[in-house]
Design an enzyme around this catalytic site. Structure first.
Site, short mmCIF file in Angstrom:
data_model
loop_
_atom_site.label_atom_id
_atom_site.label_comp_id
_atom_site.label_asym_id
_atom_site.label_seq_id
_atom_site.Cartn_x
_atom_site.Cartn_y
_atom_site.Cartn_z
N GLY A 1 -32.22 4.14 -4.19
CA GLY A 1 -32.78 3.98 -2.53
C GLY A 1 -32.25 4.85 -1.69
O GLY A 1 -31.56 4.51 -0.73
N SER B 1 -34.28 7.90 -0.02
CA SER B 1 -35.54 8.35 0.79
C SER B 1 -35.79 7.01 1.74
O SER B 1 -36.20 6.02 1.27
CB SER B 1 -36.47 9.01 -0.12
OG SER B 1 -36.14 9.83 -0.66
N SER C 1 -38.53 5.46 -7.53
CA SER C 1 -39.01 5.39 -8.78
C SER C 1 -38.54 4.27 -9.50
O SER C 1 -37.28 3.83 -9.22
CB SER C 1 -38.48 6.81 -9.69
OG SER C 1 -38.76 7.79 -8.81
N GLU D 1 -28.00 15.05 -10.12
CA GLU D 1 -29.65 15.10 -10.15
C GLU D 1 -29.86 16.31 -10.53
O GLU D 1 -31.02 16.93 -11.13
CB GLU D 1 -30.10 14.26 -9.17
CG GLU D 1 -31.55 14.04 -9.44
CD GLU D 1 -32.09 12.94 -8.29
OE1 GLU D 1 -31.40 12.57 -7.32
OE2 GLU D 1 -33.27 12.85 -8.34
N GLU E 1 -36.79 24.28 -0.86
CA GLU E 1 -36.41 25.00 0.58
C GLU E 1 -35.16 24.45 0.79
O GLU E 1 -34.23 25.33 1.38
CB GLU E 1 -37.53 24.44 1.83
CG GLU E 1 -38.93 25.18 1.70
CD GLU E 1 -39.76 24.29 0.71
OE1 GLU E 1 -39.63 23.51 -0.09
OE2 GLU E 1 -40.92 24.91 0.44
#
Ligand code: FAD
Length: 431
Positions: free
Chosen positions: A139, A141, A175, A259, A413
């Protein structure tokens, strides 16, 4: 770095292969290349149940958590060297075993708890992950906090009586939230705090009717891998705050480092298999005789080798965390932090370099897969009817899903910003 397989590794390989041969049967075998997402979608519940059962099967065999750092103890996982982890990944891919529903708990949360959790948290949460019994989602974003994660607005307010946290806010792109039993939530615990200050890393149970609502986000592919999650006064136990109140940013960044980069050597085994499939198809259809395509296939093969050497260099280099142990990484979203001691380029850039390499590589592989298929990739077997979502074959699935690789875990980016500002010390962008 010495990366030769020894006799012990070959014994480990025999054991892994025998276990997979015995246990990967029946409902656990994954859909074949020609199976369609529509077929999977119509049986989504059955698929999720089978995936859950597979996690327990793996856990029962002791195959979850192979790389966990054992400094603080063992949690039901078997010890495995890095080469053995690679062996397991090779055998897993060779057997065509299913995608993992438990990877967020096993590969992201567990190393974070090992590094930042306390003994009680490790003892409570790691064994059920190792047994494949408890599934996790991430949890982080929010609608206005993705790349700029420090903009998180979800709040967690502490009850002055029993100390319970009440979590309120919205997460997005979560997800596996529907399957998850728990969510690790980055939330603001200090009222009025700004940016990366005053955040905490909380472990929140998902089964809280009326307090936690999960809404699937359906994609063009017809499937819904990720979700919106609404917390409305969701309860989190005071002992389930990891790393201390207000230290959520450090914990969250440490998890992101894992990650982005640490596990890439193992991940590349799946990549190599996918590339093999594309090359085989190019040879079978004659597409490999086309000079441009042939060049691209060779380029892709070469870049995979480069990624492998880069991963080995990182693993053998200075600042490498022990297997599964995360190293805090700088973040582009924390421009106002007092300058930390300057990390070496090796320490600071490794996860971002790895993420840039594998994200772009995998996306290009998806493009190559549909190019090899030619016009057929745009046609069959995609179709749409009133009651059924799109049907896709393996190349189409790879193409569509790999578009996400340069976004999740921090977009390209953002990785370039991190490398530019924190490693190369180039001027910061305006914020
Ligand atoms: C498949 C998938 C699974 C995901 N799973 C999860 C999950 O389980 N849990 C979770 O919390 N999140 C998850 N995410 C969300 C993911 O972390 C975010 O999508 C990602 O951080 C980007 O945030 P955003 O979507 O808000 O895009 P934005 O931050 O709005 O970015 C939009 C575009 O602007 C660019 N951009 C933004 N800021 C800058 C800058 N400073 N300089 C240059 N360019 C910039 C970005 O690179 C991007 O191209 C998932 C995403 C995907 C695609």
């Amino acid at each position: 770095m010495d990366f030769a397989f020894g006799p012990g590794d070959e014994h480990f390989r025999d054991e892994a292969r025998a276990w997979l041969d015995t246990h990967l049967t029946g409902r656990f075998t994954r859909p074949t290349d020609t199976a369609t997402t529509a077929a999977a979608a119509t049986t989504a519940a059955a698929t999720a149940a089978a995936q859950r059962a597979w996690e327990r099967e793996l856990g029962g065999g002791g195959w979850i958590g192979l790389g966990w750092d054992r400094t603080h103890g063992t949690y039901g996982n078997r010890p495995a060297t890095l080469t053995q982890q690679v062996v397991w990944a090779e055998e897993y891919a060779r057997a065509g075993a299913p995608g993992r529903l438990g990877h967020i708990g096993e590969n992201l949360l567990a190393p974070t708890l090992l590094a930042h959790g306390d003994q009680a948290q490790r003892a409570r949460f790691l064994p059920p992950i190792a047994r494949g019994e408890e599934l996790w989602c991430q949890g982080y974003s929010e609608p206005d906090a993705g790349s700029d994660l420090a903009g998180v607005r979800t709040r967690a307010v502490r009850d002055p009586g029993d100390g319970t946290y009440r979590v309120t806010g919205q997460k997005i792109w979560t997800s596996h939230a529907r399957e998850a039993d728990w969510c690790f939530v980055l939330a603001r615990t200090e009222e009025g705090s700004q940016r990366h200050h005053g955040l905490s890393f909380l472990l929140v149970p998902m089964d809280q009717p009326g307090r936690v609502e999960v809404r699937p986000i359906r994609q063009l592919t017809g499937t819904a891998e990720f979700n919106e999650v609404f917390f409305d006064g969701a309860l989190a136990h005071p002992d389930h705050l990891v790393g201390g109140p207000g230290r959520g940013w450090t914990v969250a960044m440490s998890l992101l480092a894992v990650e982005r980069g640490v596990s890439t050597l193992v991940q590349q085994i799946g990549f190599a298999q996918e590339l093999d499939r594309v090359i085989r198809q190019a040879l079978e259809t004659g597409a490999a005789r086309e000079p441009v395509l042939r060049d691209q296939l060779i380029q892709q093969w070469t870049e995979l080798k480069v990624m492998r050497w880069n991963a080995l260099r990182t693993l053998s280099g200075a600042g490498n965390p022990p297997s599964g142990g995360p190293t805090p990484t700088p973040s582009a979203s924390a421009p106002h932090l007092p300058a930390p001691p300057r990390p070496t380029a090796h320490d600071a850039g490794a996860p971002s370099v790895a993420k840039l390499l594998w994200g772009g590589w995998h996306r290009r592989l998806g493009e190559l897969a549909v190019r090899v298929r030619g016009a057929a990739a745009a046609l069959g077997p995609v179709r749409w009817t009133e009651d059924r979502p799109y049907e896709l074959d393996a190349a189409q699935r790879l193409f569509l899903f790999s578009r996400a690789d340069t976004i999740y875990g921090g977009s390209d980016e953002i990785q370039r910003n991190i490398i530019a500002e924190r490693v190369l010390h180039l001027p910061k962008e305006d914020r």
